[in-house]
Design an enzyme around this catalytic site. Structure first.
Site, short mmCIF file in Angstrom:
data_model
loop_
_atom_site.label_atom_id
_atom_site.label_comp_id
_atom_site.label_asym_id
_atom_site.label_seq_id
_atom_site.Cartn_x
_atom_site.Cartn_y
_atom_site.Cartn_z
N HIS A 47 -145.82 0.67 -54.39
CA HIS A 47 -145.85 2.04 -53.89
C HIS A 47 -145.15 2.96 -54.86
O HIS A 47 -144.70 2.53 -55.92
CB HIS A 47 -145.20 2.11 -52.51
N CYS A 99 -147.07 9.00 -52.59
CA CYS A 99 -147.47 7.70 -52.05
C CYS A 99 -148.95 7.64 -51.66
O CYS A 99 -149.65 6.69 -51.98
CB CYS A 99 -146.56 7.28 -50.89
N HIS A 124 -144.76 7.48 -45.05
CA HIS A 124 -144.89 6.78 -46.32
C HIS A 124 -145.92 5.65 -46.20
O HIS A 124 -146.04 5.04 -45.14
CB HIS A 124 -143.53 6.19 -46.72
#
Length: 174
Positions: free
Chosen positions: A146, A79, A134
């Site tokens: 993402h 990410c 994240h």
């Protein structure tokens, strides 16, 4: 700064303001209209740059996820390497990890998100509900771009399911 230097700057600013106002009056533009158009231009520039980053990132849809992916490849992303890469393409330098990325820029509320804002979550095996694990980029219309697990780089709905439950905060870096 010396008083003389400060005075010179103030005079220069005053002259620029006077010239600008005189120019507006000559064209029939009010100060309010001019200020309004400047705000719109500044906002649309950030929004258009944010949208450009999102659009560029979408070119990597389906690219596989790999935790700890190198920042020197586009074959796989995690990410934060994905955010670092797509923002870097537009000259925005981000730190390597989602935790570090969550400390740059300025805070923005969920209700004021714009395309290009970074959004942060606490999810997965390392999550405790308070720590950043994240990062995604807000893509507009309640969507985030993402990468995680399968399917890799993807678009998800920020306001439903796991993303709604694990949302922590957002930061504006543009």
């Amino acid at each position: 700064m010396t008083q003389k230097h400060l005075f010179q700057k103030l005079v220069a600013v005053g002259l620029c303001a006077t010239i600008g106002i005189t120019g507006m009056l000559a064209t029939g533009t009010s100060v309010t209209e001019a200020a309004s158009s400047k705000s719109v231009k500044a906002t649309s520039y950030s929004s258009s740059k944010g949208q450009a980053i999102v659009n560029y990132g979408k070119k990597f849809m389906g690219r596989p996820y790999k935790f700890g992916a190198s920042t020197s490849t586009t074959k796989v992303f995690d990410c934060s390497s994905f955010m670092k890469y797509i923002f870097g393409h537009y000259g925005i330098k981000l730190p390597r990890t989602s935790v570090e990325q969550s400390k740059v820029g300025k805070a923005v509320s969920k209700s004021n998100l714009k395309p290009g804002d970074l959004v942060f979550f606490s999810r997965g095996g390392r999550a405790n509900g308070h720590n950043v694990t994240h990062v995604a980029v807000y893509a507009g219309n309640g969507k985030i771009l993402h990468t995680y697990g399968s399917p890799g780089v993807t678009v998800s709905d920020l306001n439903s399911g796991n993303w709604k439950r694990t949302y922590l905060k957002a930061r504006r870096v543009l």
